[in-house]
Design a protein around this motif. Structure first.
Motif, PDB file in Angstrom:
ATOM      1  N   ALA A 108       0.825  -1.210   0.000  1.00 59.04           N
ATOM      2  CA  ALA A 108       0.000   0.000   0.000  1.00 59.04           C
ATOM      3  C   ALA A 108       0.860   1.261   0.000  1.00 59.04           C
ATOM      4  O   ALA A 108       0.516   2.251  -0.655  1.00 59.04           O
ATOM      5  CB  ALA A 108      -0.933  -0.009   1.209  1.00 59.04           C
ATOM      6  N   LYS A 109       1.973   1.237   0.725  1.00 56.11           N
ATOM      7  CA  LYS A 109       2.855   2.404   0.769  1.00 56.11           C
ATOM      8  C   LYS A 109       3.599   2.595  -0.545  1.00 56.11           C
ATOM      9  O   LYS A 109       3.953   3.724  -0.908  1.00 56.11           O
ATOM     10  CB  LYS A 109       3.854   2.261   1.919  1.00 56.11           C
ATOM     11  CG  LYS A 109       3.228   2.228   3.302  1.00 56.11           C
ATOM     12  CD  LYS A 109       2.495   3.505   3.628  1.00 56.11           C
ATOM     13  CE  LYS A 109       1.911   3.465   5.027  1.00 56.11           C
ATOM     14  NZ  LYS A 109       1.134   4.697   5.341  1.00 56.11           N
ATOM     15  N   CYS A 110       3.849   1.502  -1.269  1.00 52.03           N
ATOM     16  CA  CYS A 110       4.529   1.599  -2.567  1.00 52.03           C
ATOM     17  C   CYS A 110       3.582   2.069  -3.674  1.00 52.03           C
ATOM     18  O   CYS A 110       4.037   2.643  -4.676  1.00 52.03           O
ATOM     19  CB  CYS A 110       5.126   0.248  -2.967  1.00 52.03           C
ATOM     20  SG  CYS A 110       6.537  -0.287  -1.965  1.00 52.03           S
ATOM     21  N   ALA A 111       2.282   1.829  -3.498  1.00 51.17           N
ATOM     22  CA  ALA A 111       1.314   2.083  -4.571  1.00 51.17           C
ATOM     23  C   ALA A 111       1.336   3.516  -5.100  1.00 51.17           C
ATOM     24  O   ALA A 111       1.259   3.719  -6.321  1.00 51.17           O
ATOM     25  CB  ALA A 111      -0.090   1.710  -4.094  1.00 51.17           C
ATOM     26  N   PRO A 112       1.434   4.572  -4.254  1.00 57.39           N
ATOM     27  CA  PRO A 112       1.420   5.938  -4.800  1.00 57.39           C
ATOM     28  C   PRO A 112       2.594   6.246  -5.725  1.00 57.39           C
ATOM     29  O   PRO A 112       2.543   7.215  -6.487  1.00 57.39           O
ATOM     30  CB  PRO A 112       1.483   6.824  -3.550  1.00 57.39           C
ATOM     31  CG  PRO A 112       0.975   5.971  -2.438  1.00 57.39           C
ATOM     32  CD  PRO A 112       1.421   4.587  -2.778  1.00 57.39           C
ATOM     33  N   ASP A 152      10.024  23.315  -7.312  1.00 59.70           N
ATOM     34  CA  ASP A 152      11.474  23.337  -7.489  1.00 59.70           C
ATOM     35  C   ASP A 152      12.073  22.046  -6.937  1.00 59.70           C
ATOM     36  O   ASP A 152      11.409  21.273  -6.232  1.00 59.70           O
ATOM     37  CB  ASP A 152      12.102  24.569  -6.834  1.00 59.70           C
ATOM     38  CG  ASP A 152      11.812  24.678  -5.347  1.00 59.70           C
ATOM     39  OD1 ASP A 152      11.748  23.634  -4.677  1.00 59.70           O
ATOM     40  OD2 ASP A 152      11.644  25.802  -4.848  1.00 59.70           O
ATOM     41  N   ASP A 153      13.332  21.793  -7.271  1.00 58.57           N
ATOM     42  CA  ASP A 153      13.974  20.527  -6.900  1.00 58.57           C
ATOM     43  C   ASP A 153      14.006  20.334  -5.392  1.00 58.57           C
ATOM     44  O   ASP A 153      13.841  19.213  -4.899  1.00 58.57           O
ATOM     45  CB  ASP A 153      15.398  20.487  -7.461  1.00 58.57           C
ATOM     46  CG  ASP A 153      15.413  20.488  -8.981  1.00 58.57           C
ATOM     47  OD1 ASP A 153      14.321  20.493  -9.567  1.00 58.57           O
ATOM     48  OD2 ASP A 153      16.518  20.493  -9.562  1.00 58.57           O
ATOM     49  N   TYR A 154      14.232  21.413  -4.662  1.00 56.59           N
ATOM     50  CA  TYR A 154      14.280  21.333  -3.200  1.00 56.59           C
ATOM     51  C   TYR A 154      12.960  20.782  -2.662  1.00 56.59           C
ATOM     52  O   TYR A 154      12.951  19.905  -1.789  1.00 56.59           O
ATOM     53  CB  TYR A 154      14.570  22.720  -2.631  1.00 56.59           C
ATOM     54  CG  TYR A 154      14.385  22.827  -1.131  1.00 56.59           C
ATOM     55  CD1 TYR A 154      15.396  22.454  -0.249  1.00 56.59           C
ATOM     56  CD2 TYR A 154      13.179  23.289  -0.596  1.00 56.59           C
ATOM     57  CE1 TYR A 154      15.217  22.546   1.116  1.00 56.59           C
ATOM     58  CE2 TYR A 154      12.991  23.380   0.768  1.00 56.59           C
ATOM     59  CZ  TYR A 154      14.013  23.010   1.617  1.00 56.59           C
ATOM     60  OH  TYR A 154      13.830  23.084   2.973  1.00 56.59           O
ATOM     61  N   GLU A 155      11.830  21.289  -3.169  1.00 52.91           N
ATOM     62  CA  GLU A 155      10.524  20.858  -2.666  1.00 52.91           C
ATOM     63  C   GLU A 155      10.237  19.413  -3.057  1.00 52.91           C
ATOM     64  O   GLU A 155       9.657  18.654  -2.271  1.00 52.91           O
ATOM     65  CB  GLU A 155       9.422  21.778  -3.200  1.00 52.91           C
ATOM     66  CG  GLU A 155       9.338  23.101  -2.489  1.00 52.91           C
ATOM     67  CD  GLU A 155       8.966  22.950  -1.027  1.00 52.91           C
ATOM     68  OE1 GLU A 155       8.094  22.120  -0.718  1.00 52.91           O
ATOM     69  OE2 GLU A 155       9.570  23.637  -0.182  1.00 52.91           O
ATOM     70  N   ILE A 156      10.629  19.023  -4.269  1.00 53.07           N
ATOM     71  CA  ILE A 156      10.376  17.641  -4.715  1.00 53.07           C
ATOM     72  C   ILE A 156      11.100  16.654  -3.805  1.00 53.07           C
ATOM     73  O   ILE A 156      10.511  15.682  -3.310  1.00 53.07           O
ATOM     74  CB  ILE A 156      10.810  17.462  -6.183  1.00 53.07           C
ATOM     75  CG1 ILE A 156       9.895  18.278  -7.102  1.00 53.07           C
ATOM     76  CG2 ILE A 156      10.777  15.981  -6.578  1.00 53.07           C
ATOM     77  CD1 ILE A 156      10.347  18.299  -8.555  1.00 53.07           C
ATOM     78  N   VAL A 157      12.387  16.904  -3.559  1.00 52.54           N
ATOM     79  CA  VAL A 157      13.151  15.996  -2.689  1.00 52.54           C
ATOM     80  C   VAL A 157      12.621  16.055  -1.260  1.00 52.54           C
ATOM     81  O   VAL A 157      12.547  15.031  -0.576  1.00 52.54           O
ATOM     82  CB  VAL A 157      14.655  16.357  -2.741  1.00 52.54           C
ATOM     83  CG1 VAL A 157      15.446  15.482  -1.772  1.00 52.54           C
ATOM     84  CG2 VAL A 157      15.195  16.201  -4.155  1.00 52.54           C
ATOM     85  N   ARG A 158      12.219  17.243  -0.815  1.00 50.08           N
ATOM     86  CA  ARG A 158      11.697  17.369   0.558  1.00 50.08           C
ATOM     87  C   ARG A 158      10.421  16.551   0.750  1.00 50.08           C
ATOM     88  O   ARG A 158      10.252  15.864   1.761  1.00 50.08           O
ATOM     89  CB  ARG A 158      11.423  18.838   0.878  1.00 50.08           C
ATOM     90  CG  ARG A 158      10.969  19.087   2.323  1.00 50.08           C
ATOM     91  CD  ARG A 158      10.458  20.495   2.509  1.00 50.08           C
ATOM     92  NE  ARG A 158       9.255  20.747   1.730  1.00 50.08           N
ATOM     93  CZ  ARG A 158       8.036  20.364   2.103  1.00 50.08           C
ATOM     94  NH1 ARG A 158       7.866  19.707   3.245  1.00 50.08           N
ATOM     95  NH2 ARG A 158       6.995  20.636   1.358  1.00 50.08           N
ATOM     96  N   ILE A 159       9.512  16.608  -0.208  1.00 47.68           N
ATOM     97  CA  ILE A 159       8.241  15.881  -0.082  1.00 47.68           C
ATOM     98  C   ILE A 159       8.486  14.374  -0.086  1.00 47.68           C
ATOM     99  O   ILE A 159       7.961  13.643   0.765  1.00 47.68           O
ATOM    100  CB  ILE A 159       7.292  16.292  -1.226  1.00 47.68           C
ATOM    101  CG1 ILE A 159       6.831  17.741  -1.022  1.00 47.68           C
ATOM    102  CG2 ILE A 159       6.096  15.350  -1.297  1.00 47.68           C
ATOM    103  CD1 ILE A 159       6.061  18.311  -2.200  1.00 47.68           C
ATOM    104  N   ARG A 206      10.556   9.076   5.212  1.00 46.55           N
ATOM    105  CA  ARG A 206      11.069   9.124   6.583  1.00 46.55           C
ATOM    106  C   ARG A 206       9.967   8.853   7.606  1.00 46.55           C
ATOM    107  O   ARG A 206      10.178   8.167   8.603  1.00 46.55           O
ATOM    108  CB  ARG A 206      11.703  10.491   6.837  1.00 46.55           C
ATOM    109  CG  ARG A 206      12.400  10.630   8.174  1.00 46.55           C
ATOM    110  CD  ARG A 206      13.270  11.883   8.196  1.00 46.55           C
ATOM    111  NE  ARG A 206      12.522  13.081   7.856  1.00 46.55           N
ATOM    112  CZ  ARG A 206      12.661  13.776   6.721  1.00 46.55           C
ATOM    113  NH1 ARG A 206      13.527  13.374   5.809  1.00 46.55           N
ATOM    114  NH2 ARG A 206      11.945  14.861   6.501  1.00 46.55           N
ATOM    115  N   GLY A 207       8.757   9.360   7.347  1.00 49.40           N
ATOM    116  CA  GLY A 207       7.649   9.128   8.284  1.00 49.40           C
ATOM    117  C   GLY A 207       7.295   7.658   8.401  1.00 49.40           C
ATOM    118  O   GLY A 207       7.069   7.151   9.501  1.00 49.40           O
ATOM    119  N   VAL A 208       7.250   6.954   7.266  1.00 47.34           N
ATOM    120  CA  VAL A 208       6.922   5.523   7.288  1.00 47.34           C
ATOM    121  C   VAL A 208       8.015   4.728   8.001  1.00 47.34           C
ATOM    122  O   VAL A 208       7.737   3.887   8.866  1.00 47.34           O
ATOM    123  CB  VAL A 208       6.718   4.989   5.855  1.00 47.34           C
ATOM    124  CG1 VAL A 208       6.498   3.478   5.870  1.00 47.34           C
ATOM    125  CG2 VAL A 208       5.538   5.672   5.188  1.00 47.34           C
TER     126      VAL A 208
END
Length: 591
Positions: A384-388, A405-412, A418-420
């Motif tokens: 389920a976590k891999c599905a998105p 921007d690249d910073y936001e993409i990597v941050r998200i 990290r949360g999982v």
């Protein structure tokens, strides 16, 4: 009137001693209590979300508190119906969420402070939901540490728990310790306020509205009766014996092995040793030995039982009967399962809970693994976590992120991963999240490649770095955002060792009250000085939902927005004239 901290301290002491309390309603005239409540909720995301009216935390002032107190003195305060919205659940259904007005949120937080101070010391140590210093990890850690030898898991699931709370039963529970009819009427009015759905008023016949600041605490007070029943009735009845009787066959084989060793017959001694390792040292069916353990997080509860299945079924029936007759709740028969601990896993708080059994693994000559609890990441959770991050059977880019921007993409991507991982570090098979890491990482690189019209290989080479961790150097991906005269902002994906960490379990002691530092905003509000024109006057708090709403810096940015952006504050204490000017300029810019 005493300051709020002193009042709450007195209530905690009465709660610890199991005493009743009265004259709680008089504390609703305490201005300091509302300021303390305001300091606790003004920074929440929901503070700028309106209810049925347009009122939000913006424009908060001491005058509003005075109006609330004046209404409280005459018992004239009226709760507005909550605005009902629906949010999706994991199973695809929708969960109703109530959005109270700002004034009701403030009053609800003041009531919560009083009730929490009084009831928190009385709650069971086996209750872990919605409590300071406790959470999912403390509940899981208790199971892992103290449930060794469990034979049966009883997974409890209450049907629509929050929506089925009986108001009269709840008020009766409160009345057992709170001898203040005016305060109880206030809570009753809050529960009966109703809700607006598509601007049609609906009565609230039962339940604690999800979305209100008081609802989690009221649910804990309600379900504390369940804790008391299990701890005071079921556990004493289904716990007996100091230890199991020894297994006669085990000791017979052990004696034969000893004699073989004395004779020097090493072959027979080795064979007898293997046989002893295949049978238990104690009698697993000892009728004189029983154990029942219990843990609860919100409305999810799990029981561990050592004994026959017939008695486990009996415990389940008694639980269902107590919930139905005493609390007016129903067990979900499809989800309330009795699981054999060695052969099947119980699901609790997103983990699979099993009892380990391995006769071949020895530690200092003992089968130390047998009977111990193991926590595992469920396979369906990993999928389920891999599905998105997947599409067309493989990792895929996320088009909705390409314009960032690249910073936001990597941050998200980094925050999601990290949360999982941090949540599942208690699992012994946490390394299986490597599949999630690969899918999320590939999706991130494909998103960056689609943005720059490049390739995954080139994106990997550009952002790949090595970072130092407690387990040595790890490969991760970093993106930087440069800022003039300031250090770069760095977002990171990966670099987390997928290694079982028992220390991820939070071992918190019983909550000890520590006087918090006074809220800076409250001091600024009490100074009664406008931070824009710097004149002393009657002031209010101008608040925005997020700093991004202030717009970009430049000559066209208003002075008030530039001041908030420079101080990186979502709040600004201003006089009435400046507050009107702010809203007038905002409306003009929007037009």
């Amino acid at each position: 009137m005493q300051d709020a901290e002193t009042v709450l301290s007195v209530l905690r002491e009465r709660g610890k001693k199991g005493l009743s309390c009265s004259e709680l309603y008089r504390q609703m005239f305490n201005k300091d209590l509302y300021l303390l409540a305001y300091g606790g909720i003004y920074s929440n995301k929901g503070a700028m979300t309106p209810g049925v009216s347009e009122e939000t935390a913006d424009g908060m002032s001491e005058g509003k508190i005075d109006q609330i107190i004046e209404a409280m003195r005459g018992e004239r305060y009226q709760f507005s119906p909550a605005r009902r919205v629906y949010i999706p659940k994991k199973n695809g259904r929708l969960r109703p969420l109530g959005l109270p007005s700002w004034g009701d949120k403030l009053v609800g937080e003041a009531v919560r402070l009083l009730l929490e101070a009084f009831y928190e010391p009385q709650f069971s140590p086996r209750s872990h939901g919605f409590r300071k210093g406790r959470g999912c990890h403390t509940a899981l850690g208790e199971v892992q540490r103290t449930w060794s030898g469990t034979v049966w898991f009883i997974e409890g699931d209450i049907s629509d728990c929050f929506g089925s709370v009986d108001h009269e039963i709840l008020l009766g529970i409160l009345a057992e310790k709170i001898h203040d009819n005016r305060f109880l009427r206030l809570v009753r009015n809050m529960l009966k306020a109703g809700y607006m759905e598509e601007w049609v008023y609906q009565e609230t016949l039962s339940g604690t509205p999800q979305g209100g600041v008081l609802s989690p605490l009221l649910s804990n007070i309600y379900l504390d009766k369940l804790d008391a029943f299990i701890e005071g009735t079921l556990i004493p009845e289904y716990t007996r014996g100091n230890r199991r009787k020894g297994n006669t066959e085990y000791f017979r084989l052990k004696s034969r092995r000893l004699r073989a060793v004395q004779r020097g017959d090493r072959v027979q001694a080795r064979e007898l040793q293997k046989q002893t390792q295949r049978i238990p040292a104690t009698d697993p069916m000892d009728p004189g030995y029983r154990r029942l353990t219990y843990v609860r997080y919100a409305d999810d509860h799990l029981l561990g039982f050592i004994g026959p299945k017939a008695e486990a079924e009996e415990i389940k029936e008694r639980l269902a009967q107590f919930l139905r007759e005493t609390l007016g709740l129903e067990l979900n028969q499809d989800k309330t399962l009795i699981t054999h601990a060695r052969t099947r896993a119980a699901r609790f708080l997103g983990y699979n809970v099993i009892v380990q059994h391995d006769n071949t693994k020895l530690s200092r000559g003992r089968r130390s693994v047998n009977g111990t609890i193991a926590l595992r990441v469920p396979t369906d959770v990993i999928k389920a976590k891999c599905a998105p991050y997947r599409k067309h059977g493989k990792p895929w880019h996320r088009g909705e992120l390409q314009n960032l921007d690249d910073y936001e993409i990597v941050r998200i991507y980094g925050a999601e991963y990290r949360g999982v991982v941090n949540y599942y570090l208690l699992a012994q098979n946490v390394s299986q999240l490597g599949m999630l890491c690969w899918n999320a990482q590939t999706s991130m690189l494909k998103t960056l490649a689609a943005k720059h019209r490049s390739t995954v290989r080139k994106m990997s080479a550009r952002y790949r770095v090595k970072t130092e961790t407690k387990d040595g150097l790890r490969i991760c991906y970093e993106a930087r955002k440069t800022r003039p005269d300031k250090p770069d902002l760095v977002s990171r994906f990966g670099g987390i060792p997928l290694k079982h960490d028992r220390r991820a379990n939070v071992h918190d002691p019983a909550p000890v009250h520590v006087r918090p530092p006074p809220k800076e905003l409250i001091h600024r509000l009490r100074e009664r000085r406008c931070e824009l024109c710097e004149q002393g006057a009657t002031v209010a708090v101008h608040q925005v939902a997020k700093l991004a709403d202030l717009g970009t810096r430049g000559p066209d940015q208003p002075a008030w927005a530039a001041l908030m952006a420079r101080k990186r504050r979502k709040t600004l204490v201003v006089c009435h004239g400046c507050h009107q000017h702010i809203h007038a300029s905002s409306a003009a810019n929007a037009a």
